[in-house]
Design an enzyme around this catalytic site. Structure first.
Site, PDB file in Angstrom:
ATOM      1  CB  CYS A 190       5.819   0.178  28.038  1.00  0.00           C
ATOM      2  SG  CYS A 190       7.111   0.806  26.970  1.00  0.00           S
ATOM      3  CB  CYS A 211       7.097   4.890  22.760  1.00  0.00           C
ATOM      4  SG  CYS A 211       6.529   3.840  21.437  1.00  0.00           S
ATOM      5  CB  CYS A 235       0.846   2.108  23.904  1.00  0.00           C
ATOM      6  SG  CYS A 235       1.458   0.517  23.358  1.00  0.00           S
ATOM      7  CD  GLN A 238      -5.813  -7.844   9.567  1.00  0.00           C
ATOM      8  OE1 GLN A 238      -5.483  -7.149  10.518  1.00  0.00           O
ATOM      9  NE2 GLN A 238      -6.801  -7.516   8.759  1.00  0.00           N
ATOM     10  CE1 TYR A 272     -12.693   0.228  -0.602  1.00  0.00           C
ATOM     11  CE2 TYR A 272     -14.610  -1.156  -0.169  1.00  0.00           C
ATOM     12  CZ  TYR A 272     -14.077   0.040  -0.608  1.00  0.00           C
ATOM     13  OH  TYR A 272     -14.909   1.032  -1.029  1.00  0.00           O
ATOM     14  CD  GLU A 274      -6.101  -4.221  -1.958  1.00  0.00           C
ATOM     15  OE1 GLU A 274      -6.921  -4.324  -1.034  1.00  0.00           O
ATOM     16  OE2 GLU A 274      -5.326  -3.246  -2.080  1.00  0.00           O
ATOM     17  CG  ASP A 283     -11.567  -5.008   6.019  1.00  0.00           C
ATOM     18  OD1 ASP A 283     -11.611  -3.973   6.707  1.00  0.00           O
ATOM     19  OD2 ASP A 283     -10.747  -5.925   6.221  1.00  0.00           O
ATOM     20  CB  CYS A 329     -10.166   0.170  10.682  1.00  0.00           C
ATOM     21  SG  CYS A 329      -9.961   0.985   9.100  1.00  0.00           S
TER      22      CYS A 329
HETATM   23  N1  SAH Z   1      -9.587  -7.199   3.993  1.00  0.00           N
HETATM   24  C1  SAH Z   1      -8.161  -7.144   4.071  1.00  0.00           C
HETATM   25  C2  SAH Z   1      -7.545  -5.745   4.025  1.00  0.00           C
HETATM   26  C3  SAH Z   1      -8.375  -4.580   4.449  1.00  0.00           C
HETATM   27  S1  SAH Z   1      -7.470  -3.086   4.553  1.00  0.00           S
HETATM   28  C4  SAH Z   1      -7.669  -7.892   5.296  1.00  0.00           C
HETATM   29  O1  SAH Z   1      -8.435  -8.150   6.204  1.00  0.00           O
HETATM   30  O2  SAH Z   1      -6.500  -8.231   5.354  1.00  0.00           O
HETATM   31  C5  SAH Z   1      -8.190  -2.133   3.263  1.00  0.00           C
HETATM   32  C6  SAH Z   1      -7.667  -2.488   1.889  1.00  0.00           C
HETATM   33  O3  SAH Z   1      -8.344  -1.678   0.937  1.00  0.00           O
HETATM   34  C7  SAH Z   1      -6.192  -2.201   1.664  1.00  0.00           C
HETATM   35  O4  SAH Z   1      -5.591  -3.386   1.227  1.00  0.00           O
HETATM   36  C8  SAH Z   1      -6.163  -1.115   0.582  1.00  0.00           C
HETATM   37  O5  SAH Z   1      -5.078  -1.270  -0.306  1.00  0.00           O
HETATM   38  C9  SAH Z   1      -7.462  -1.344  -0.128  1.00  0.00           C
HETATM   39  N2  SAH Z   1      -8.074  -0.210  -0.841  1.00  0.00           N
HETATM   40  C10 SAH Z   1      -8.016   1.110  -0.534  1.00  0.00           C
HETATM   41  N3  SAH Z   1      -8.807   1.825  -1.352  1.00  0.00           N
HETATM   42  C11 SAH Z   1      -9.390   0.940  -2.200  1.00  0.00           C
HETATM   43  C12 SAH Z   1     -10.339   1.067  -3.275  1.00  0.00           C
HETATM   44  N4  SAH Z   1     -10.828   2.248  -3.619  1.00  0.00           N
HETATM   45  N5  SAH Z   1     -10.724  -0.054  -3.900  1.00  0.00           N
HETATM   46  C13 SAH Z   1     -10.244  -1.274  -3.543  1.00  0.00           C
HETATM   47  N6  SAH Z   1      -9.350  -1.443  -2.556  1.00  0.00           N
HETATM   48  C14 SAH Z   1      -8.931  -0.360  -1.882  1.00  0.00           C
END
Ligand code: SAH
Length: 489
Positions: free
Chosen positions: A73, A79, A82, A317, A346, A367, A416, A443
């Site tokens: 790039c 930028c 990346c 995603q 989550y 969530e 997650d 992550c």
């Molecule tokens: N599993 C999903 C998103 C994961 S990202 C996927 O794969 O698409 C993490 C998520 O946790 C986000 O959507 C965020 O809004 C949520 N989150 C953050 N803190 C939280 C909490 N204390 N309890 C529940 N959800 C939460």
């Protein structure tokens, strides 16, 4: 040797920080130098110094690392999107995998973690090649080992993003420009083809720019809080080929918008065109209200066999190909046979929940963002899935509450969480509910290691770890981990 601001020095890059800056050491002092690669010998200029570490800028590469590549790039350095464009893709994968592995050793103290080779993930170890051959251990016969499987990389690490956002501005000659904000600033660098985005982005930007120039539609000026067009959001369904364009405007309408719609509709796959109204003085991109000019207000896409409707505001995603691998691994680790009750904490818009629901008796998703749960419920319905139920709230509040209330059991719990990891109270509830398996999708390797250690000190054991690269040329890495309940012999 005492180094002062603006002094130049030569140093070898030995490691890389979490945000992708090269790390060089001199007499125990640590230098962070952006745009360098592990193995480079560089000449750097000191910028800012603290007691034990400092920041320097790259002046020239004296001896390039074997894994240094020419960034494809042209604006990679300005930028800032990346961080790893000068590192070969293979080396990026090794760097990411090592980061997760070392966090698990250093913070998690998982000494029983064994890296296994490519060919036969569960059995073959040691000499079979794969990353950092020197670090491979021979597999001990003991059953208490945990395996660290090779990272799932991308077959093609370019043009993998299904979503792009471009800001609009005006150059000195009054012409409309679009591109990227220069790293950490709000100055637009004109650049219409991000190599991570889809080919169609270019044509869409050309159409919008031509339209704005022709009908003298102004771009938004952040400082004066004036002008009309702020950003464009573009999304593509990789499986369906459907395209969505949403223009974010500082106003309620755009003059001659029918002409814009007509031009955009010439692009194959164009399924949805909308305006999003954002009249606030803010750097949040999207406003609350969206007006649909064309189409149903969403595009459709699939991950595996699950169908999703994605509106301009939905979270989805950005790398659908790798997401499928990630969720597939989570599903595999969950080890479902059809009779299980599963919690997906989550859960976002319920993507993992729906994946799990294909093989479980019942899935509960939790969530914090209510709109995400609206999407989750709609997507469950769209796929005719009746064995999922969603709760809005904090995982650390909903889980204990529901467990106290109705003793809903759990055979498997999937988490997650965002980068800060799981709340203590959430982990404590998981321990009380004592599911047979916990699948942790993460992550952030640091908080992952911390949380895994907490669970493994309280009745769980680490079984499998596998990383997945969702963001080639960037520093982020996802990991999927399987823990299972310890049964006293
Ligand atoms: N599993 C999903 C998103 C994961 S990202 C996927 O794969 O698409 C993490 C998520 O946790 C986000 O959507 C965020 O809004 C949520 N989150 C953050 N803190 C939280 C909490 N204390 N309890 C529940 N959800 C939460």
């Amino acid at each position: 040797m005492e180094i002062k601001k603006n002094d130049r020095f030569v140093v070898k890059i030995q490691d890389m920080s979490e945000d992708g800056a090269g790390i060089g050491k001199m007499d125990g002092y640590i230098w962070f130098i952006k745009d360098t690669v592990i193995g480079d010998v560089v000449e750097a200029g000191a910028m800012k110094m603290k007691k034990s570490y400092g920041f320097a800028r790259l002046i020239r590469v004296v001896e390039p690392s074997a894994s240094r590549v020419e960034p494809r790039c042209p604006v990679a350095r300005q930028c800032g999107g990346c961080q790893l464009q000068a590192m070969s893709y293979e080396e990026q994968l090794r760097f990411k995998e090592n980061r997760v592995y070392h966090n698990l050793l250093r913070i998690g103290k998982f000494e029983n973690l064994v890296r296994v080779g490519e060919k036969n993930g569960t059995e073959e170890a040691g000499e079979s090649g794969g990353p950092e051959a020197g670090e491979f251990h021979t597999v001990p016969g003991a059953e208490d080992r945990a395996v660290f499987l090779p990272i799932m990389g991308m077959e093609n690490p370019w043009r993998y993003r299904n979503k792009a956002q471009f800001p609009f501005g005006t150059d000195r000659d009054g012409k409309i420009i679009t591109g990227f904000y220069a790293g950490r600033t709000h100055t637009i660098i004109p650049q219409e083809d991000c190599l991570l985005g889809v080919e169609e982005n270019r044509e869409i930007l050309r159409v919008i720019k031509d339209f704005m120039n022709r009908y003298q539609i102004s771009s938004y000026d952040e400082e004066r809080h004036s002008g009309l067009v702020r950003h464009v959001l573009i999304r593509k369904g990789f499986r369906t080929g459907e395209l969505m364009v949403c223009l974010v405007i500082n106003g309620k309408k755009v003059p001659e918008s029918g002409k814009l719609t007509a031009e955009l509709l010439k692009i194959p796959g164009m399924t949805g065109i909308s305006f999003n109204i954002n009249q606030e003085k803010t750097n949040v991109i999207m406003g609350r209200e969206t007006i649909h000019l064309y189409g149903p207000g969403y595009i459709t896409d699939y991950i595996g066999s699950i169908r999703y409707q994605i509106s301009p505001q939905s979270f989805y995603q950005v790398n659908p190909v790798q997401t499928e691998k990630l969720y597939g691994t989570a599903l595999e680790y969950a080890g479902l046979t059809g009779g299980e009750t599963v919690w997906d904490l989550y859960c976002g818009i319920g993507t993992i929940s729906l994946f799990l629901a294909q093989k479980a008796k019942k899935v509960f998703g939790v969530e914090i963002v209510p709109q995400a749960i609206d999407d989750a419920r709609r997507n469950a319905e769209l796929n005719g899935m009746e064995n999922v139920e969603f709760f809005v709230g904090k995982a650390e509040e909903v889980l204990p509450r529901e467990y106290e209330k109705s003793q809903i059991p759990a055979d498997v719990i999937v988490v997650d969480p965002p980068r800060k990891g799981c709340d203590r109270q959430c982990l404590d509830t998981i321990i009380r509910m004592a599911p047979e398996r916990v699948v942790y999708v993460s992550c952030d390797p640091g908080t992952l290691a911390r949380d895994l250690r907490y669970l493994c000190d309280r009745g769980y054991e680490l079984k499998k770890v596998r990383c997945c690269d969702m963001f080639g040329w960037g520093v982020h890495v996802e990991s999927i981990v399987l823990l299972s309940k310890l049964h006293t012999k």
